[in-house]
Design a protein around this motif. Structure first.
Motif, PDB file in Angstrom:
ATOM      1  N   HIS A 231     -65.128 -23.087  -9.609  1.00  0.00           N
ATOM      2  CA  HIS A 231     -65.723 -21.690  -9.010  1.00  0.00           C
ATOM      3  C   HIS A 231     -64.607 -20.731  -9.069  1.00  0.00           C
ATOM      4  CE1 HIS A 231     -68.001 -18.590  -7.328  1.00  0.00           C
ATOM      5  NE2 HIS A 231     -69.067 -18.963  -7.530  1.00  0.00           N
ATOM      6  N   ALA A 232     -64.669 -19.742  -9.826  1.00  0.00           N
ATOM      7  CA  ALA A 232     -63.587 -18.750  -9.672  1.00  0.00           C
ATOM      8  C   ALA A 232     -63.636 -17.847  -8.093  1.00  0.00           C
ATOM      9  CB  ALA A 232     -63.767 -17.711 -10.675  1.00  0.00           C
ATOM     10  N   ALA A 233     -62.626 -17.493  -7.856  1.00  0.00           N
ATOM     11  CA  ALA A 233     -62.295 -16.869  -6.282  1.00  0.00           C
ATOM     12  C   ALA A 233     -63.065 -15.885  -6.253  1.00  0.00           C
ATOM     13  CB  ALA A 233     -60.845 -16.290  -6.350  1.00  0.00           C
ATOM     14  N   GLY A 234     -63.741 -15.649  -4.970  1.00  0.00           N
ATOM     15  CA  GLY A 234     -64.413 -14.640  -4.720  1.00  0.00           C
ATOM     16  C   GLY A 234     -66.026 -15.057  -4.818  1.00  0.00           C
ATOM     17  N   ALA A 235     -67.023 -14.052  -4.248  1.00  0.00           N
ATOM     18  CA  ALA A 235     -68.314 -14.378  -4.258  1.00  0.00           C
ATOM     19  C   ALA A 235     -69.077 -13.784  -5.555  1.00  0.00           C
ATOM     20  CB  ALA A 235     -69.009 -13.844  -3.065  1.00  0.00           C
ATOM     21  N   ASN A 236     -68.804 -14.597  -6.654  1.00  0.00           N
ATOM     22  CA  ASN A 236     -69.220 -13.878  -7.942  1.00  0.00           C
ATOM     23  C   ASN A 236     -70.092 -15.265  -8.529  1.00  0.00           C
ATOM     24  OD1 ASN A 236     -67.271 -15.778  -9.118  1.00  0.00           O
ATOM     25  ND2 ASN A 236     -65.818 -14.372  -8.441  1.00  0.00           N
ATOM     26  N   ASP A 237     -70.427 -15.061  -9.703  1.00  0.00           N
ATOM     27  CA  ASP A 237     -71.057 -16.305 -10.600  1.00  0.00           C
ATOM     28  C   ASP A 237     -70.218 -16.742 -11.696  1.00  0.00           C
ATOM     29  OD1 ASP A 237     -73.575 -15.924  -9.248  1.00  0.00           O
ATOM     30  OD2 ASP A 237     -74.425 -14.594 -10.357  1.00  0.00           O
ATOM     31  N   ARG A 238     -68.933 -16.556 -11.464  1.00  0.00           N
ATOM     32  CA  ARG A 238     -68.031 -17.039 -12.534  1.00  0.00           C
ATOM     33  C   ARG A 238     -67.635 -18.513 -12.159  1.00  0.00           C
ATOM     34  NH1 ARG A 238     -63.370 -13.231 -14.593  1.00  0.00           N
ATOM     35  NH2 ARG A 238     -65.363 -12.673 -15.838  1.00  0.00           N
ATOM     36  N   LEU A 239     -67.880 -19.222 -13.343  1.00  0.00           N
ATOM     37  CA  LEU A 239     -67.347 -20.632 -13.525  1.00  0.00           C
ATOM     38  C   LEU A 239     -66.469 -20.976 -14.499  1.00  0.00           C
ATOM     39  CD1 LEU A 239     -70.748 -22.204 -12.793  1.00  0.00           C
ATOM     40  CD2 LEU A 239     -69.097 -22.180 -11.033  1.00  0.00           C
ATOM     41  N   ARG A 249     -65.995 -20.522 -20.073  1.00  0.00           N
ATOM     42  CA  ARG A 249     -66.145 -19.782 -18.679  1.00  0.00           C
ATOM     43  C   ARG A 249     -67.693 -19.424 -18.921  1.00  0.00           C
ATOM     44  NH1 ARG A 249     -64.294 -15.134 -20.566  1.00  0.00           N
ATOM     45  NH2 ARG A 249     -66.266 -14.199 -20.470  1.00  0.00           N
ATOM     46  N   SER A 250     -68.312 -19.340 -17.424  1.00  0.00           N
ATOM     47  CA  SER A 250     -69.575 -18.763 -17.191  1.00  0.00           C
ATOM     48  C   SER A 250     -69.588 -17.508 -16.639  1.00  0.00           C
ATOM     49  CB  SER A 250     -70.645 -19.855 -16.897  1.00  0.00           C
ATOM     50  OG  SER A 250     -71.820 -19.315 -16.756  1.00  0.00           O
ATOM     51  N   ASP A 251     -70.154 -16.365 -16.608  1.00  0.00           N
ATOM     52  CA  ASP A 251     -70.314 -15.544 -15.855  1.00  0.00           C
ATOM     53  C   ASP A 251     -71.610 -15.255 -15.176  1.00  0.00           C
ATOM     54  OD1 ASP A 251     -67.526 -14.788 -16.329  1.00  0.00           O
ATOM     55  OD2 ASP A 251     -67.956 -13.463 -18.120  1.00  0.00           O
ATOM     56  N   ASN A 252     -72.656 -16.398 -15.285  1.00  0.00           N
ATOM     57  CA  ASN A 252     -73.752 -16.219 -14.743  1.00  0.00           C
ATOM     58  C   ASN A 252     -74.200 -17.261 -14.213  1.00  0.00           C
ATOM     59  OD1 ASN A 252     -74.138 -17.715 -17.134  1.00  0.00           O
ATOM     60  ND2 ASN A 252     -75.119 -16.052 -18.244  1.00  0.00           N
ATOM     61  N   GLY A 253     -73.301 -17.915 -13.510  1.00  0.00           N
ATOM     62  CA  GLY A 253     -73.588 -19.445 -12.740  1.00  0.00           C
ATOM     63  C   GLY A 253     -73.902 -20.511 -13.578  1.00  0.00           C
ATOM     64  N   GLY A 254     -73.649 -20.538 -14.917  1.00  0.00           N
ATOM     65  CA  GLY A 254     -73.656 -21.668 -15.628  1.00  0.00           C
ATOM     66  C   GLY A 254     -74.862 -21.463 -16.560  1.00  0.00           C
ATOM     67  N   ASP A 255     -75.709 -20.203 -16.629  1.00  0.00           N
ATOM     68  CA  ASP A 255     -76.892 -19.989 -17.569  1.00  0.00           C
ATOM     69  C   ASP A 255     -76.397 -20.095 -18.992  1.00  0.00           C
ATOM     70  OD1 ASP A 255     -78.740 -19.986 -15.320  1.00  0.00           O
ATOM     71  OD2 ASP A 255     -78.574 -17.891 -15.313  1.00  0.00           O
ATOM     72  N   SER A 256     -75.147 -19.585 -19.092  1.00  0.00           N
ATOM     73  CA  SER A 256     -74.504 -19.578 -20.372  1.00  0.00           C
ATOM     74  C   SER A 256     -72.985 -19.602 -20.393  1.00  0.00           C
ATOM     75  CB  SER A 256     -75.136 -18.589 -21.391  1.00  0.00           C
ATOM     76  OG  SER A 256     -74.622 -17.337 -20.649  1.00  0.00           O
ATOM     77  N   TRP A 257     -72.472 -20.310 -21.246  1.00  0.00           N
ATOM     78  CA  TRP A 257     -70.744 -20.524 -21.253  1.00  0.00           C
ATOM     79  C   TRP A 257     -70.461 -19.898 -22.756  1.00  0.00           C
ATOM     80  CZ3 TRP A 257     -68.505 -23.139 -17.167  1.00  0.00           C
ATOM     81  CH2 TRP A 257     -69.328 -23.718 -16.270  1.00  0.00           C
ATOM     82  N   VAL A 258     -68.889 -19.517 -22.468  1.00  0.00           N
ATOM     83  CA  VAL A 258     -68.290 -18.884 -23.550  1.00  0.00           C
ATOM     84  C   VAL A 258     -67.120 -20.009 -23.956  1.00  0.00           C
ATOM     85  CG1 VAL A 258     -69.267 -16.500 -23.377  1.00  0.00           C
ATOM     86  CG2 VAL A 258     -67.191 -17.240 -22.269  1.00  0.00           C
TER      87      VAL A 258
END
Length: 381
Positions: A231-239, A249-258
């Motif tokens: 999980h990326a640093a901070g309170a966010n949805d990045r993995l 990388r996912s910016d929506n909690g794993g819903d989709s990955w790039v």
């Protein structure tokens, strides 16, 4: 002044290294849990207790822990076990090797993770065959997460080269009911309700099985060989995720990955970690494919992105740049929480490296250890 403690899990036990805040001198102690293969050793910052996944090749795996200030490591009273699989025999009883037992057995405890900061007794452990266990009493007893073990996709899960391992346990820093796990080779799963239910969250991660079976889609709902998730640093949805076929990388909690592999010298790797304060920064150690698992060109380097994977740069100042044929396992790359952050990694040939400047330069802080399975860094007051 704070100090740094490294817990190093190896194939012959746990070692500790203590260093100053400057991270320029270190003292080594150990081995503890001597002779056992420790896939993961961690310190729980909530309690100061240390934990190790102690895998006995004869009597099976246990969770072993040490209370803060105590030198003695003790076995959990009830280590992770499937229903019907007994605990290791007590002294005086006839002992049965784990591989001779008739019931389904835990082959290995792969990972251990302290729970949320407001739940000081909660711990999690990942095992093979893939399952998640939790403890509510600080690791003394462990219970299987039935919802994951009985997931409807489970009949399709297959083992990776190291077995069917649940190796990544990732907590949401802003939501104690939300977490992710990763399994080789089943993919990434997320719970939103504290483990009562799970859903695969792998969309966009390539499947290596599709290369061999035309009936498997290149981007399936699940079944990918994901090697590590952070999980990326901070309170966010990045993995961030490292897999058999790329870095993501996912910016929506794993819903989709790039796919953020472009710029790296290899799509394969096991180890990944993130910067403790900057969600744009992550680190990986690329290796040459599953068939070789050594640094490309024999040059050992940690690669860093500072823009969430848009660009990557090798960090090799102080590392061997030729004839370096070692590997770095999935739990063996980590950071501390200092500023600037310290970066640490161990190799399967027994070297342990540290950087006090976020990877710009490296120093060999010890060598000749047994093959290193994990490194975790802790800042002590």
């Amino acid at each position: 002044m704070p100090s740094i403690q490294l817990l190093v899990g190896t194939r012959k036990g746990v070692f500790t290294l203590s260093g100053s805040a400057a991270r320029d001198s270190w003292s080594l102690e150990g081995p503890f849990v001597a002779g056992l293969e420790v896939n993961h050793a961690v310190l729980d910052p909530r309690t100061g207790m240390s934990y190790a996944t102690a895998n006995d090749p004869w009597f099976g795996p246990v969770v072993r822990y040490r209370v803060a200030g105590d030198e003695t490591w003790v076995d959990a009273r009830k280590s992770p076990r499937f229903s019907g699989d007994p605990q290791p025999s007590v002294e005086g009883e006839e002992q049965v090797p784990w591989f001779a037992r008739e019931s389904t057995v835990i082959e290995r405890v792969w990972a251990i993770q302290p729970g949320p900061s407001d739940q000081p007794g909660v711990m999690y452990a990942g095992v093979a065959p893939a399952a998640l266990f939790s403890s509510r009493d600080g690791g003394v007893t462990w219970q299987e997460n039935e919802a994951l073990s009985n997931h409807p996709t489970r009949p399709t899960w297959v083992p990776g080269a190291g077995g069917m391992a649940l190796h990544s346990i990732v907590l949401d820093p802003a939501n104690a009911s939300r977490m992710w796990i990763a399994i080789s080779s089943a993919g990434v799963f997320r719970t939103e309700d504290g483990g009562k239910s799970w859903e695969p969250t792998c969309q966009g991660i390539r499947s290596e099985q599709a290369e061999f079976d035309p009936n498997i889609p290149l981007y399936p709902e699940h079944g990918q060989c994901v090697h590590h998730v952070e999980h990326a640093a901070g309170a966010n949805d990045r993995l961030y995720a490292q897999s058999h076929l790329g870095t993501y990388r996912s910016d929506n909690g794993g819903d989709s990955w790039v796919d953020i592999t472009p710029g790296l010298p290899s799509q394969f790797g096991l180890a990944m970690t993130v910067h403790p304060h900057d969600p744009e920064t992550a680190y990986v150690v690329p290796l040459v494919g599953g068939e070789f698992r050594c640094p490309p060109g024999g040059r050992l380097a940690v690669w860093r992105t500072r823009d969430a994977g848009a660009n990557w740069a090798p960090l090799s100042n102080g590392l061997p740049e030729e004839n370096a044929y070692m590997g770095v396992y999935r739990q063996s790359l980590c950071t501390d929480v200092m500023d600037p952050a310290g970066i640490y990694f161990g190799t399967n040939t027994g070297q342990l490296y540290a950087s006090a400047d976020e990877g710009e330069s490296w120093k060999l802080i010890t060598q000749n250890l047994p093959p290193i399975e994990s490194v975790s860094a802790n800042v002590l007051d």
